[in-house]
Design an enzyme around this catalytic site. Structure first.
Site, PDB file in Angstrom:
ATOM      1  N   CYS A 187      -5.584  -2.924   2.423  1.00 57.84           N
ATOM      2  CA  CYS A 187      -5.312  -2.824   3.859  1.00 57.84           C
ATOM      3  C   CYS A 187      -6.555  -2.922   4.748  1.00 57.84           C
ATOM      4  O   CYS A 187      -7.084  -4.007   4.955  1.00 57.84           O
ATOM      5  CB  CYS A 187      -4.523  -1.549   4.142  1.00 57.84           C
ATOM      6  SG  CYS A 187      -3.656  -1.577   5.744  1.00 57.84           S
TER       7      CYS A 187
ATOM      8  N   LYS B 254      -9.490   2.583  -2.521  1.00 61.29           N
ATOM      9  CA  LYS B 254      -9.763   1.985  -1.208  1.00 61.29           C
ATOM     10  C   LYS B 254     -11.107   2.460  -0.671  1.00 61.29           C
ATOM     11  O   LYS B 254     -11.394   3.657  -0.613  1.00 61.29           O
ATOM     12  CB  LYS B 254      -8.640   2.377  -0.241  1.00 61.29           C
ATOM     13  CG  LYS B 254      -8.727   1.744   1.141  1.00 61.29           C
ATOM     14  CD  LYS B 254      -7.512   2.180   1.948  1.00 61.29           C
ATOM     15  CE  LYS B 254      -7.471   1.561   3.331  1.00 61.29           C
ATOM     16  NZ  LYS B 254      -6.275   2.012   4.083  1.00 61.29           N
TER      17      LYS B 254
ATOM     18  N   GLU C 109       0.836  -1.204   0.000  1.00 64.14           N
ATOM     19  CA  GLU C 109       0.000   0.000   0.000  1.00 64.14           C
ATOM     20  C   GLU C 109       0.870   1.253   0.000  1.00 64.14           C
ATOM     21  O   GLU C 109       1.914   1.299   0.661  1.00 64.14           O
ATOM     22  CB  GLU C 109      -0.889  -0.013   1.248  1.00 64.14           C
ATOM     23  CG  GLU C 109      -1.804   1.192   1.381  1.00 64.14           C
ATOM     24  CD  GLU C 109      -2.601   1.166   2.685  1.00 64.14           C
ATOM     25  OE1 GLU C 109      -3.646   1.831   2.725  1.00 64.14           O
ATOM     26  OE2 GLU C 109      -2.178   0.499   3.647  1.00 64.14           O
TER      27      GLU C 109
END
Length: 299
Positions: A160, A119, A41
């Site tokens: 994540c 994300k 990430e």
């Protein structure tokens, strides 16, 4: 298909991060001959504060346009084309104007962008040591699921903190995913307790391969040191960890075996069972007698 998960120790120097990523990818390709590599990430920047993140951000070209992008975008494209492999770019910082986005871009062996994911779940938490993280103060949230095909395998994209939301992984499975990426900067404190547990759980629930490239080591955030856990790994659809990086930078490589995926799904058809027994759990909870629910149950 063989996949290498790359583990980095990036900081706030974008040029140095690009060089580190390129060297690690080239070493993995030379050593293990993967057909696909994946990075952590925000591998272009970790630490340095808001101004550093803004400086590292890139305006991405329109999807499908084939137009040139920024330094990180073009590095990923060049590596894919140069080595004839698929490159999942972990995530980079996208300049979206008023807000930044934590964004994945994926390239095929010709250097063509084939997927882009923002994300969805932003990291707004307080860590066990009292440190606060407020990703939403700088980043906007994505609003769509993304999957793509490479080498006859359907891959799903997450980033994540998404890993704590099982419903996203089940939704990707319903979209046909056989493997799901989880590029991460997992904090040391949460990582040592939750990282592998969560990844294995998502693999077991979704019956997908989990491909988790992570950042490792220390970085500086507004003058204070912070640490990320690393331990990049690949888990199979049964939840076994089949490849793993320990401390330090490096990579781990595993082969995605579709026969394993098919066997796990055939012998334990949980997706079909979900469809057959789908229940509105919120409504079901409302039908439970609170006094009955509080009584002990003999097991």
């Amino acid at each position: 298909m063989r996949v290498s998960v790359i583990q980095m120790n990036q900081g706030s120097d974008k040029a140095a991060n690009l060089d580190q990523a390129r060297r690690l990818i080239e070493a993995a390709v030379e050593s293990d001959r993967p057909g696909l590599v994946t990075l952590p990430e925000t591998w272009t920047n970790l630490g340095g504060g808001r101004d550093s993140r803004r400086a590292a951000a890139e305006v991405l070209p329109p999807e499908g346009s084939g137009e040139a992008g920024g330094p990180a975008y073009e590095m990923l494209r060049g590596v894919a084309r140069g080595h004839g492999i698929h490159v999942h770019g972990g995530s980079i910082i996208e300049d979206g104007g008023e807000k930044l986005f934590n964004t994945t871009v994926v390239f095929d062996p010709t250097g063509r962008e084939i997927a882009r994911y923002r994300k969805i779940h932003l990291f707004d938490i307080t860590g066990p040591d009292g440190t606060g993280y407020r990703e939403s103060a700088l980043y906007g949230a994505g609003d769509r699921l993304v999957s793509f095909e490479a080498g006859g395998i359907t891959f799903g994209c997450t980033i994540c903190y998404d890993v704590r939301f099982a419903e996203e992984y089940l939704a990707l499975r319903r979209l046909g995913a056989e493997a799901i990426f989880v590029p991460s900067n997992f904090t040391l404190q949460t990582g040592k307790d939750h990282w592998e547990v969560l990844l294995r759980a998502r693999a077991i629930e979704s019956q997908c391969w989990i491909l988790a490239a992570a950042s490792w080591g220390q970085y500086e955030e507004r003058g204070a040191p912070r640490s990320v856990y690393g331990h990049s790994l690949v888990a199979d659809p049964w939840g076994h960890v089949v490849a793993k990086v320990s401390d330090g930078t490096g990579w781990a490589t595993a082969r995605i075996d579709q026969a394993v995926t098919a066997r796990v799904r055939r012998d334990m058809p949980v997706l079909e069972h979900r469809a057959a027994r789908r229940v509105d759990l919120d409504s079901a909870a409302g039908r439970v007698d609170p006094e009955a629910a509080a009584r002990p149950v003999a097991l």
